[in-house]
Enzyme design. Structure first.
Site, PDB file in Angstrom:
ATOM      1  N   GLY A 248      85.466  -2.233  49.310  1.00 12.84           N
ATOM      2  CA  GLY A 248      86.840  -1.747  49.190  1.00 12.84           C
ATOM      3  C   GLY A 248      87.609  -2.307  48.011  1.00 12.84           C
ATOM      4  O   GLY A 248      88.793  -2.025  47.858  1.00 12.84           O
ATOM      5  N   GLU A 290      80.208  -5.991  50.376  1.00 15.71           N
ATOM      6  CA  GLU A 290      79.521  -4.730  50.049  1.00 15.71           C
ATOM      7  C   GLU A 290      80.318  -3.889  49.065  1.00 15.71           C
ATOM      8  O   GLU A 290      80.852  -2.841  49.435  1.00 15.71           O
ATOM      9  CB  GLU A 290      79.342  -3.902  51.330  1.00 15.71           C
ATOM     10  CG  GLU A 290      78.481  -4.534  52.380  1.00 15.71           C
ATOM     11  CD  GLU A 290      78.672  -3.889  53.750  1.00 15.71           C
ATOM     12  OE1 GLU A 290      79.718  -3.268  53.995  1.00 15.71           O
ATOM     13  OE2 GLU A 290      77.766  -4.023  54.573  1.00 15.71           O
ATOM     14  N   GLY A 292      81.040  -1.107  46.435  1.00 17.72           N
ATOM     15  CA  GLY A 292      80.432   0.128  45.947  1.00 17.72           C
ATOM     16  C   GLY A 292      81.158   0.555  44.683  1.00 17.72           C
ATOM     17  O   GLY A 292      80.690   0.358  43.560  1.00 17.72           O
ATOM     18  N   CYS A 361      84.959  28.909  42.326  1.00 15.20           N
ATOM     19  CA  CYS A 361      85.790  30.029  42.725  1.00 15.20           C
ATOM     20  C   CYS A 361      86.749  29.579  43.819  1.00 15.20           C
ATOM     21  O   CYS A 361      86.565  29.900  44.996  1.00 15.20           O
ATOM     22  CB  CYS A 361      84.885  31.141  43.213  1.00 15.20           C
ATOM     23  SG  CYS A 361      85.669  32.719  43.036  1.00 15.20           S
ATOM     24  N   GLU A 362      87.725  28.786  43.426  1.00 17.85           N
ATOM     25  CA  GLU A 362      88.640  28.184  44.381  1.00 17.85           C
ATOM     26  C   GLU A 362      89.838  27.640  43.611  1.00 17.85           C
ATOM     27  O   GLU A 362      89.660  26.840  42.694  1.00 17.85           O
ATOM     28  CB  GLU A 362      87.880  27.047  45.095  1.00 17.85           C
ATOM     29  CG  GLU A 362      88.725  26.186  45.950  1.00 17.85           C
ATOM     30  CD  GLU A 362      88.137  26.009  47.352  1.00 17.85           C
ATOM     31  OE1 GLU A 362      87.098  26.606  47.673  1.00 17.85           O
ATOM     32  OE2 GLU A 362      88.768  25.264  48.110  1.00 17.85           O
ATOM     33  N   TYR A 390      81.227   7.855  43.956  1.00 16.43           N
ATOM     34  CA  TYR A 390      81.518   9.004  44.807  1.00 16.43           C
ATOM     35  C   TYR A 390      81.734  10.284  43.977  1.00 16.43           C
ATOM     36  O   TYR A 390      82.477  11.169  44.367  1.00 16.43           O
ATOM     37  CB  TYR A 390      82.727   8.721  45.711  1.00 16.43           C
ATOM     38  CG  TYR A 390      82.566   7.427  46.473  1.00 16.43           C
ATOM     39  CD1 TYR A 390      81.658   7.329  47.514  1.00 16.43           C
ATOM     40  CD2 TYR A 390      83.282   6.284  46.123  1.00 16.43           C
ATOM     41  CE1 TYR A 390      81.476   6.133  48.197  1.00 16.43           C
ATOM     42  CE2 TYR A 390      83.109   5.083  46.799  1.00 16.43           C
ATOM     43  CZ  TYR A 390      82.210   5.015  47.835  1.00 16.43           C
ATOM     44  OH  TYR A 390      82.038   3.833  48.505  1.00 16.43           O
TER      45      TYR A 390
END
Ligand code: LLP
Length: 439
Positions: A248, A290, A292, A361-362, A390
């Site tokens: 985090g 941990e 990330g 397409c959004e 991510y």
């Protein structure tokens, strides 16, 4: 303009990462392309490890590989001598295939399947972070049936939620993860684990959130755990030899993000643990973390080629790139903010403000709403910073857009570590109707 790691603007007015001209990378490998600054990953891993060394405690830094996983990333993590946190059979498989020492792998997840637990047992991994009673029973039964052992941590929900500058103490946390601390579920889980002939309870795990810029939330989580240690010792005879406080640790995505250096998080955590262990008269346990995002997030940059543009007078200038929510879901999913630059004209004055659209397409496929840039031209290369965590790991094939390639750069060299998906790859798992067999 804020440049991360080894990124700089070279004499040709182009963005360079790891001593490699990014516009040349775009030509060589095509776009969209994820470019990882390996030196920055090394620096971050060293930063976390060195901070523990300075505190003189036993520790493990485990890379939370959900942030970005592929064979090369696991190989690099092994080279950096960090442990690995995996959250699925797929991540475990990839880590093992990359030659990661199984003893350095920790397996997370709130719904590990029997097959996944079996994989963990077969590979004899370092530990399973048990999330719930169902898993505890399943793991015990599997180990018992095969006369195997497994080290475990119990994941608890500490009742602390932290995000950037704020943290809240929720007391009882409404989360799908872990054993609830307040309702005595943890004591029950400790009792069951200690009664098991096959599971060895090493300690307790907690993770309080993501993109955290302050240490207060971590301190509170440590305090919460220690509030219960006396009870666990008295009632269950349990003294943890490991305390894992998760990940985090924040990074700088945009101006105004003010993360602390790795050492600041680590020293505050360790010092809090040391003070509280002293108060309780117990030995300092091993402390695990941990990270990330903070290991790979700002080491990653995505290169896109600019295609179409659309000016709506007095409203907005859109530019569209050859990727979008298919390679970076974070803006659509979390309203995440990013900064970027024209890689091929990096030091030109930013006279315009563009909204960067993806090609999906959004309407919600917008990567950045207001990005200052020079007047853009078709075929310019847009570099979006801080996409290393991510980004690729949440990439998808929406609209059947192939996932990008990934390269590592360091010391003036580039290496392809994930190939670009091809159209053939996209239909690889499809079974055409014409192959249907008569039943
Ligand atoms: N440990 C545990 C148990 C976790 O659940 C996570 C992240 C980490 C470590 C690593 O956290 P980090 O250091 O990367 O913040 N997709 C979201 C992030 C989800 C994080 C889930 N758990 C995003 O793109 O922001």
């Amino acid at each position: 303009m804020y440049l991360h790691g080894t990124s700089k603007i070279n004499v040709a007015n182009r963005l360079e990462i790891g001593g490699v001209d990014t516009t040349e990378l775009a030509v060589e490998y095509g776009t969209p392309l994820f470019v990882y600054d390996v030196a920055l990953i090394r620096q971050r891993a060293e930063g976390f490890k060195q901070a523990f060394e300075n505190e003189g405690v036993a520790y493990q830094v485990a890379y939370a590989s959900k942030a970005f996983s592929c064979l090369a990333m696991y190989e690099l993590a092994s080279e950096l001598d960090v442990s690995i946190d995996v959250v699925s059979g797929g991540e475990l498989y990839t880590a093992l295939a990359a030659g990661v020492d199984p003893g350095r792998i920790h397996f997370h997840g709130n719904n590990k399947s029997r097959d996944e637990l079996q994989m963990a047992i077969d590979a004899d991994i370092g530990c399973v972070v048990v999330d719930n009673f169902y898993e505890l029973r399943e793991l015990e039964a599997l180990c018992a049936a095969q006369r195997r052992g497994m080290d475990i941590l119990l994941r608890i929900t500490p009742g602390v939620e932290a995000h950037t500058h704020e943290f809240i103490s929720t007391g009882q946390e409404d989360s799908k993860f872990g054993f609830d601390l307040e309702s005595n579920q943890v004591s029950e889980a400790i009792r069951l684990s200690m009664a098991s002939a096959h599971l060895t309870l090493l300690g307790i795990h907690s993770h309080i959130g993501s993109q955290i810029f302050e240490t207060d939330g971590f301190v509170l989580a440590v305090e919460k755990v220690f509030e219960h240690l006396g009870q666990w010792r008295a009632e269950e005879g349990f003294v943890p030899s490991v305390l894992n406080f998760g990940g985090g640790f924040g990074i700088r995505y945009v101006e105004g993000d003010t993360p602390l250096p790795p050492s600041a998080y680590v020293s505050k955590l360790v010092q809090t643990v040391k003070t509280l262990t002293q108060q309780q008269g117990i030995d300092v346990p091993e402390i695990w973390i941990e990270p990330g995002r903070s290991l790979v997030g700002d080491a990653g940059t995505t290169l896109y080629t600019i295609g179409s543009t659309k000016d709506i007078p007095n409203v907005r200038r859109y530019l569209s790139v050859d990727g979008g929510m298919s390679d970076n879901l974070r803006p659509a999913l979390y309203d995440a903010k990013y900064e970027g630059v024209l890689a091929n004209r990096a030091s030109e004055p930013t006279t315009e403000v563009y909204s960067v659209a993806g090609k999906c397409c959004e309407s919600g496929d917008m990567l950045v709403w207001d990005l200052p840039l020079p007047e853009v031209q078709h075929e310019d290369v847009l570099a979006m910073f801080c996409t290393g965590a991510y980004g690729y790991s949440m990439a998808n094939n929406y609209n059947r857009i192939p996932r990008p390639a990934v390269v590592f750069v360091e010391n003036g060299k580039s290496q392809l570590v994930v190939k670009r998906e091809t159209y053939e790859d996209l239909v690889r798992l499809d079974v055409p109707l014409k192959e249907k067999v008569e039943l």
